[in-house]
Design a protein around this motif. Structure first.
Motif, PDB file in Angstrom:
ATOM      1  N   PRO A  11      -5.790  14.430   2.358  1.00  0.00           N
ATOM      2  CA  PRO A  11      -5.781  13.587   3.556  1.00  0.00           C
ATOM      3  C   PRO A  11      -4.878  14.160   4.644  1.00  0.00           C
ATOM      4  O   PRO A  11      -3.832  14.741   4.357  1.00  0.00           O
ATOM      5  CB  PRO A  11      -5.237  12.244   3.023  1.00  0.00           C
ATOM      6  N   LEU A  13      -2.102  14.556   7.257  1.00  0.00           N
ATOM      7  CA  LEU A  13      -0.759  14.003   7.366  1.00  0.00           C
ATOM      8  C   LEU A  13      -0.595  13.353   8.729  1.00  0.00           C
ATOM      9  O   LEU A  13      -0.856  13.976   9.759  1.00  0.00           O
ATOM     10  CB  LEU A  13       0.267  15.118   7.174  1.00  0.00           C
ATOM     11  N   THR A  14      -0.168  12.097   8.746  1.00  0.00           N
ATOM     12  CA  THR A  14       0.021  11.368   9.995  1.00  0.00           C
ATOM     13  C   THR A  14       1.400  10.731  10.007  1.00  0.00           C
ATOM     14  O   THR A  14       2.041  10.551   8.964  1.00  0.00           O
ATOM     15  CB  THR A  14      -1.024  10.254  10.163  1.00  0.00           C
ATOM     16  N   GLU A  16       1.949   7.659  10.637  1.00  0.00           N
ATOM     17  CA  GLU A  16       1.824   6.370   9.958  1.00  0.00           C
ATOM     18  C   GLU A  16       1.977   6.529   8.447  1.00  0.00           C
ATOM     19  O   GLU A  16       2.645   5.712   7.789  1.00  0.00           O
ATOM     20  CB  GLU A  16       0.474   5.737  10.295  1.00  0.00           C
ATOM     21  N   ALA A  17       1.374   7.585   7.890  1.00  0.00           N
ATOM     22  CA  ALA A  17       1.482   7.820   6.446  1.00  0.00           C
ATOM     23  C   ALA A  17       2.908   8.167   6.061  1.00  0.00           C
ATOM     24  O   ALA A  17       3.405   7.734   5.007  1.00  0.00           O
ATOM     25  CB  ALA A  17       0.527   8.935   6.021  1.00  0.00           C
ATOM     26  N   ILE A  18       3.585   8.939   6.893  1.00  0.00           N
ATOM     27  CA  ILE A  18       4.975   9.317   6.617  1.00  0.00           C
ATOM     28  C   ILE A  18       5.861   8.077   6.605  1.00  0.00           C
ATOM     29  O   ILE A  18       6.680   7.876   5.698  1.00  0.00           O
ATOM     30  CB  ILE A  18       5.465  10.326   7.677  1.00  0.00           C
ATOM     31  N   ALA A  20       4.969   4.924   6.181  1.00  0.00           N
ATOM     32  CA  ALA A  20       4.615   4.050   5.060  1.00  0.00           C
ATOM     33  C   ALA A  20       5.227   4.550   3.761  1.00  0.00           C
ATOM     34  O   ALA A  20       5.743   3.763   2.944  1.00  0.00           O
ATOM     35  CB  ALA A  20       3.099   3.956   4.931  1.00  0.00           C
ATOM     36  N   ALA A  21       5.196   5.866   3.532  1.00  0.00           N
ATOM     37  CA  ALA A  21       5.797   6.420   2.315  1.00  0.00           C
ATOM     38  C   ALA A  21       7.304   6.208   2.311  1.00  0.00           C
ATOM     39  O   ALA A  21       7.899   5.867   1.273  1.00  0.00           O
ATOM     40  CB  ALA A  21       5.466   7.907   2.212  1.00  0.00           C
ATOM     41  N   LEU A  43       4.201  12.526  -0.535  1.00  0.00           N
ATOM     42  CA  LEU A  43       2.902  12.712   0.107  1.00  0.00           C
ATOM     43  C   LEU A  43       2.182  13.981  -0.352  1.00  0.00           C
ATOM     44  O   LEU A  43       1.063  14.258   0.095  1.00  0.00           O
ATOM     45  CB  LEU A  43       3.075  12.754   1.624  1.00  0.00           C
TER      46      LEU A  43
END
Length: 234
Positions: A11, A13-14, A16-18, A20-21, A43
């Motif tokens: 997926p 890397l964004t 938002e993902a960073i 959230a993690a 991630l």
């Protein structure tokens, strides 16, 4: 070949993902466990790849705090009564901080200037739009309610985490203090404290979540009662 294909399907890397993690790590282990390297590991990415989205850990903490501040916002219309409206915001603030205990630590050492923090301030001021409340008083009312809520959450977080962090619970703490107060001549120095620790049971607010809720509501009511008497016309 299969490894190359898996890499292509990773997926994207964004930011938002960073964030959230990082929030997930802080919720599970505390904010001190959050680092660029740790989030990258979570991630399945290289640490250097995160720096294209986040320049430094302090920026990540700001993004985390602002992301969970979104949970404080009251959806839809606020109650029409100013006390009900500001109380709803205080309860929502406490609930979010209980879900994310690290938030109190972060906001106490870094100014909240993100978009959700500003929305929280805007909504809090809107809760005080009663024409009887002078506009110049509204920021002070918001600050007082926020200070009360933040202080309460810090105290109840310490109550909840003390057994795991320090290896003793409130009942053991009170027993230790009682033994100290039982020393000759000591109780006389603490005539107001000693009666509060009589008996063997921990205090209700330490032992029961419902009692903590009642304590929060009672303190909030006292605060707003004082404001109403001092600020609003009869």
């Amino acid at each position: 070949m299969w490894a190359r294909d898996a890499a292509r399907r990773r997926p994207k890397l964004t930011r938002e993902a960073i964030v959230a993690a990082a929030v997930g790590i802080a919720d599970a282990e505390g904010v001190d466990a959050v680092s660029i390297r740790r989030v990258a590991t979570e991630l399945g990415a290289r640490a250097m790849s995160l720096y294209t989205h986040i320049e430094r850990k302090e920026d990540l903490l700001d993004l985390m705090a602002d992301e969970v501040t979104k949970e404080i916002l009251i959806p839809g219309e606020l109650p029409g009564d100013w006390r009900e409206a500001i109380s709803a915001i205080a309860r929502s603030t406490r609930a979010a901080m209980r879900r994310h205990p690290w938030l109190a630590e972060v906001v106490s050492r870094r100014p909240g200037v993100g978009p959700n923090a500003l929305r929280h301030v805007e909504q809090s001021l809107a809760a005080l739009s009663d024409p009887r409340i002078r506009p110049e008083w509204r920021p002070s009312i918001v600050s007082a309610v926020d200070d009360y809520t933040l202080g309460f959450v810090i105290r109840e977080t310490l109550r909840r985490e003390t057994p795991a962090r320090y290896g003793w619970d409130p009942g053991e703490r009170d027993a230790f203090i009682r033994s100290f107060l039982g020393e000759p001549g000591v109780a006389e120095e603490f005539p107001n404290l000693a009666p509060l620790l009589a008996g063997d049971a921990p205090r209700a607010a330490d032992a029961d979540a419902d009692a903590a809720d009642d304590e929060f509501e009672r303190g909030l009511r006292w605060l707003l009662d004082g404001m109403a008497r001092d600020l609003l016309p009869e």
